[in-house]
Design a protein around this motif. Structure first.
Motif, PDB file in Angstrom:
ATOM      1  N   GLY A  95       5.652  -8.647  32.316  1.00  0.00           N
ATOM      2  CA  GLY A  95       5.494  -9.577  31.208  1.00  0.00           C
ATOM      3  C   GLY A  95       4.575  -9.083  30.106  1.00  0.00           C
ATOM      4  O   GLY A  95       4.264  -9.828  29.176  1.00  0.00           O
ATOM      5  N   LEU A  96       4.151  -7.830  30.205  1.00  0.00           N
ATOM      6  CA  LEU A  96       3.194  -7.291  29.241  1.00  0.00           C
ATOM      7  C   LEU A  96       3.765  -7.228  27.830  1.00  0.00           C
ATOM      8  O   LEU A  96       3.074  -7.545  26.861  1.00  0.00           O
ATOM      9  CB  LEU A  96       2.716  -5.918  29.701  1.00  0.00           C
ATOM     10  CG  LEU A  96       1.610  -5.275  28.901  1.00  0.00           C
ATOM     11  CD1 LEU A  96       0.380  -6.169  28.858  1.00  0.00           C
ATOM     12  CD2 LEU A  96       1.249  -3.932  29.503  1.00  0.00           C
ATOM     13  N   GLN A  97       5.018  -6.840  27.704  1.00  0.00           N
ATOM     14  CA  GLN A  97       5.655  -6.754  26.388  1.00  0.00           C
ATOM     15  C   GLN A  97       5.615  -8.111  25.686  1.00  0.00           C
ATOM     16  O   GLN A  97       5.216  -8.207  24.530  1.00  0.00           O
ATOM     17  CB  GLN A  97       7.100  -6.275  26.534  1.00  0.00           C
ATOM     18  CG  GLN A  97       7.836  -6.104  25.225  1.00  0.00           C
ATOM     19  CD  GLN A  97       7.557  -4.805  24.531  1.00  0.00           C
ATOM     20  OE1 GLN A  97       7.273  -3.798  25.153  1.00  0.00           O
ATOM     21  NE2 GLN A  97       7.639  -4.813  23.219  1.00  0.00           N
ATOM     22  N   ASP A  98       5.994  -9.157  26.407  1.00  0.00           N
ATOM     23  CA  ASP A  98       6.006 -10.506  25.823  1.00  0.00           C
ATOM     24  C   ASP A  98       4.605 -10.973  25.456  1.00  0.00           C
ATOM     25  O   ASP A  98       4.399 -11.605  24.415  1.00  0.00           O
ATOM     26  CB  ASP A  98       6.641 -11.500  26.793  1.00  0.00           C
ATOM     27  CG  ASP A  98       8.115 -11.234  27.015  1.00  0.00           C
ATOM     28  OD1 ASP A  98       8.759 -10.628  26.132  1.00  0.00           O
ATOM     29  OD2 ASP A  98       8.625 -11.635  28.083  1.00  0.00           O
ATOM     30  N   GLU A  99       3.628 -10.676  26.304  1.00  0.00           N
ATOM     31  CA  GLU A  99       2.251 -11.094  26.030  1.00  0.00           C
ATOM     32  C   GLU A  99       1.702 -10.402  24.792  1.00  0.00           C
ATOM     33  O   GLU A  99       1.051 -11.028  23.966  1.00  0.00           O
ATOM     34  CB  GLU A  99       1.366 -10.819  27.234  1.00  0.00           C
ATOM     35  CG  GLU A  99       1.628 -11.764  28.379  1.00  0.00           C
ATOM     36  CD  GLU A  99       0.718 -11.518  29.564  1.00  0.00           C
ATOM     37  OE1 GLU A  99      -0.384 -10.974  29.375  1.00  0.00           O
ATOM     38  OE2 GLU A  99       1.116 -11.878  30.678  1.00  0.00           O
ATOM     39  N   ILE A 100       1.957  -9.120  24.668  1.00  0.00           N
ATOM     40  CA  ILE A 100       1.474  -8.375  23.497  1.00  0.00           C
ATOM     41  C   ILE A 100       2.095  -8.943  22.232  1.00  0.00           C
ATOM     42  O   ILE A 100       1.405  -9.163  21.234  1.00  0.00           O
ATOM     43  CB  ILE A 100       1.766  -6.866  23.653  1.00  0.00           C
ATOM     44  CG1 ILE A 100       0.843  -6.270  24.720  1.00  0.00           C
ATOM     45  CG2 ILE A 100       1.604  -6.140  22.321  1.00  0.00           C
ATOM     46  CD1 ILE A 100       1.165  -4.839  25.092  1.00  0.00           C
ATOM     47  N   GLU A 101       3.394  -9.208  22.265  1.00  0.00           N
ATOM     48  CA  GLU A 101       4.058  -9.767  21.088  1.00  0.00           C
ATOM     49  C   GLU A 101       3.511 -11.155  20.748  1.00  0.00           C
ATOM     50  O   GLU A 101       3.337 -11.485  19.580  1.00  0.00           O
ATOM     51  CB  GLU A 101       5.568  -9.819  21.305  1.00  0.00           C
ATOM     52  CG  GLU A 101       6.195  -8.446  21.302  1.00  0.00           C
ATOM     53  CD  GLU A 101       7.685  -8.448  21.585  1.00  0.00           C
ATOM     54  OE1 GLU A 101       8.251  -9.516  21.935  1.00  0.00           O
ATOM     55  OE2 GLU A 101       8.300  -7.377  21.460  1.00  0.00           O
ATOM     56  N   SER A 102       3.229 -11.952  21.761  1.00  0.00           N
ATOM     57  CA  SER A 102       2.672 -13.285  21.535  1.00  0.00           C
ATOM     58  C   SER A 102       1.276 -13.202  20.920  1.00  0.00           C
ATOM     59  O   SER A 102       0.961 -13.925  19.968  1.00  0.00           O
ATOM     60  CB  SER A 102       2.611 -14.043  22.864  1.00  0.00           C
ATOM     61  OG  SER A 102       1.928 -15.257  22.719  1.00  0.00           O
ATOM     62  N   ILE A 103       0.457 -12.315  21.427  1.00  0.00           N
ATOM     63  CA  ILE A 103      -0.912 -12.162  20.919  1.00  0.00           C
ATOM     64  C   ILE A 103      -0.920 -11.611  19.499  1.00  0.00           C
ATOM     65  O   ILE A 103      -1.640 -12.103  18.636  1.00  0.00           O
ATOM     66  CB  ILE A 103      -1.735 -11.257  21.859  1.00  0.00           C
ATOM     67  CG1 ILE A 103      -2.021 -12.002  23.163  1.00  0.00           C
ATOM     68  CG2 ILE A 103      -3.029 -10.805  21.196  1.00  0.00           C
ATOM     69  CD1 ILE A 103      -2.563 -11.117  24.258  1.00  0.00           C
ATOM     70  N   LEU A 104      -0.104 -10.603  19.251  1.00  0.00           N
ATOM     71  CA  LEU A 104      -0.097  -9.978  17.929  1.00  0.00           C
ATOM     72  C   LEU A 104       0.679 -10.794  16.902  1.00  0.00           C
ATOM     73  O   LEU A 104       0.494 -10.617  15.696  1.00  0.00           O
ATOM     74  CB  LEU A 104       0.471  -8.558  18.016  1.00  0.00           C
ATOM     75  CG  LEU A 104      -0.306  -7.580  18.904  1.00  0.00           C
ATOM     76  CD1 LEU A 104       0.346  -6.208  18.872  1.00  0.00           C
ATOM     77  CD2 LEU A 104      -1.767  -7.503  18.502  1.00  0.00           C
ATOM     78  N   GLY A 105       1.568 -11.663  17.376  1.00  0.00           N
ATOM     79  CA  GLY A 105       2.304 -12.528  16.472  1.00  0.00           C
ATOM     80  C   GLY A 105       3.500 -11.895  15.805  1.00  0.00           C
ATOM     81  O   GLY A 105       3.991 -12.407  14.788  1.00  0.00           O
ATOM     82  N   HIS A 106       3.976 -10.796  16.356  1.00  0.00           N
ATOM     83  CA  HIS A 106       5.176 -10.156  15.812  1.00  0.00           C
ATOM     84  C   HIS A 106       5.840  -9.302  16.891  1.00  0.00           C
ATOM     85  O   HIS A 106       5.186  -8.902  17.851  1.00  0.00           O
ATOM     86  CB  HIS A 106       4.847  -9.306  14.580  1.00  0.00           C
ATOM     87  CG  HIS A 106       3.926  -8.163  14.861  1.00  0.00           C
ATOM     88  ND1 HIS A 106       4.348  -6.973  15.408  1.00  0.00           N
ATOM     89  CD2 HIS A 106       2.594  -8.023  14.671  1.00  0.00           C
ATOM     90  CE1 HIS A 106       3.322  -6.158  15.532  1.00  0.00           C
ATOM     91  NE2 HIS A 106       2.233  -6.782  15.099  1.00  0.00           N
ATOM     92  N   PRO A 107       7.139  -9.041  16.726  1.00  0.00           N
ATOM     93  CA  PRO A 107       7.824  -8.196  17.705  1.00  0.00           C
ATOM     94  C   PRO A 107       7.277  -6.765  17.682  1.00  0.00           C
ATOM     95  O   PRO A 107       6.871  -6.266  16.640  1.00  0.00           O
ATOM     96  CB  PRO A 107       9.287  -8.204  17.258  1.00  0.00           C
ATOM     97  CG  PRO A 107       9.410  -9.297  16.266  1.00  0.00           C
ATOM     98  CD  PRO A 107       8.036  -9.559  15.711  1.00  0.00           C
ATOM     99  N   VAL A 108       7.272  -6.157  18.845  1.00  0.00           N
ATOM    100  CA  VAL A 108       6.808  -4.784  19.000  1.00  0.00           C
ATOM    101  C   VAL A 108       7.962  -3.978  19.593  1.00  0.00           C
ATOM    102  O   VAL A 108       8.665  -4.482  20.476  1.00  0.00           O
ATOM    103  CB  VAL A 108       5.579  -4.735  19.943  1.00  0.00           C
ATOM    104  CG1 VAL A 108       5.152  -3.317  20.217  1.00  0.00           C
ATOM    105  CG2 VAL A 108       4.434  -5.535  19.349  1.00  0.00           C
ATOM    106  N   LEU A 109       8.153  -2.783  19.104  1.00  0.00           N
ATOM    107  CA  LEU A 109       9.194  -1.916  19.647  1.00  0.00           C
ATOM    108  C   LEU A 109       9.032  -1.839  21.158  1.00  0.00           C
ATOM    109  O   LEU A 109       7.932  -1.573  21.647  1.00  0.00           O
ATOM    110  CB  LEU A 109       9.068  -0.510  19.038  1.00  0.00           C
ATOM    111  CG  LEU A 109      10.090   0.525  19.502  1.00  0.00           C
ATOM    112  CD1 LEU A 109      11.460   0.215  18.905  1.00  0.00           C
ATOM    113  CD2 LEU A 109       9.643   1.921  19.097  1.00  0.00           C
ATOM    114  N   PRO A 110      10.082  -2.087  21.928  1.00  0.00           N
ATOM    115  CA  PRO A 110       9.958  -2.011  23.388  1.00  0.00           C
ATOM    116  C   PRO A 110       9.486  -0.626  23.841  1.00  0.00           C
ATOM    117  O   PRO A 110       9.853   0.391  23.253  1.00  0.00           O
ATOM    118  CB  PRO A 110      11.371  -2.293  23.896  1.00  0.00           C
ATOM    119  CG  PRO A 110      12.033  -3.043  22.787  1.00  0.00           C
ATOM    120  CD  PRO A 110      11.420  -2.510  21.521  1.00  0.00           C
TER     121      PRO A 110
END
Length: 132
Positions: free
Chosen positions: A33-48
């Motif tokens: 779930g790290l990808q989803d958490e990082i995107e939630s914290i940063l507030g934008h999608p991150v390249l997988p």
């Protein structure tokens, strides 16, 4: 959003990832779930991460390092904006330890600091969610 993984063992994760040449995070990022958490914290999608990893093959794995260093810098900025005391992860810390500290357990140290900052940010966000 409530963050459940606020005590990830960053040094151990970095150590495992180093000795698996990044393959560990190919599984850990989406399944943990790290990808989803990082995107939630940063507030934008991150390249997988898997895409960054594939782009790393022809670039001698410099691309995933830059990918992670950019996220580290954004995470540092988030920690500062939340009033969290350092030390923080950063672009320089992530990149420097992975390049210049390669044979001194540098990647594990950089990953430890990354997850330490991430854990602190998630704890602070959890507290802010409870107080609302």
């Amino acid at each position: 959003m409530k963050y459940a993984h606020t005590h990830r063992p960053g040094f151990l994760l970095g150590f495992i990832d180093f000795f698996t040449a990044g393959l560990f995070f190919l599984l850990y990022m989406p399944l943990g779930g790290l990808q989803d958490e990082i995107e939630s914290i940063l507030g934008h999608p991150v390249l997988p991460y898997w895409k960054a990893y594939l782009l790393g093959i022809p670039t001698l794995f410099i691309y995933p390092l830059i990918w992670m260093a950019r996220i580290a810098e954004e995470l540092k900025e988030k920690a500062i904006s939340l009033g969290i005391k350092g030390p923080y992860t950063s672009w320089q810390h992530m990149f420097g330890w992975n390049i210049f500290g390669l044979f001194l357990m540098g990647p594990a140290i950089a990953t430890w600091r990354f997850f330490d900052t991430l854990n602190k940010v998630e704890i602070e966000l959890n507290i802010n969610t409870i107080l609302r």
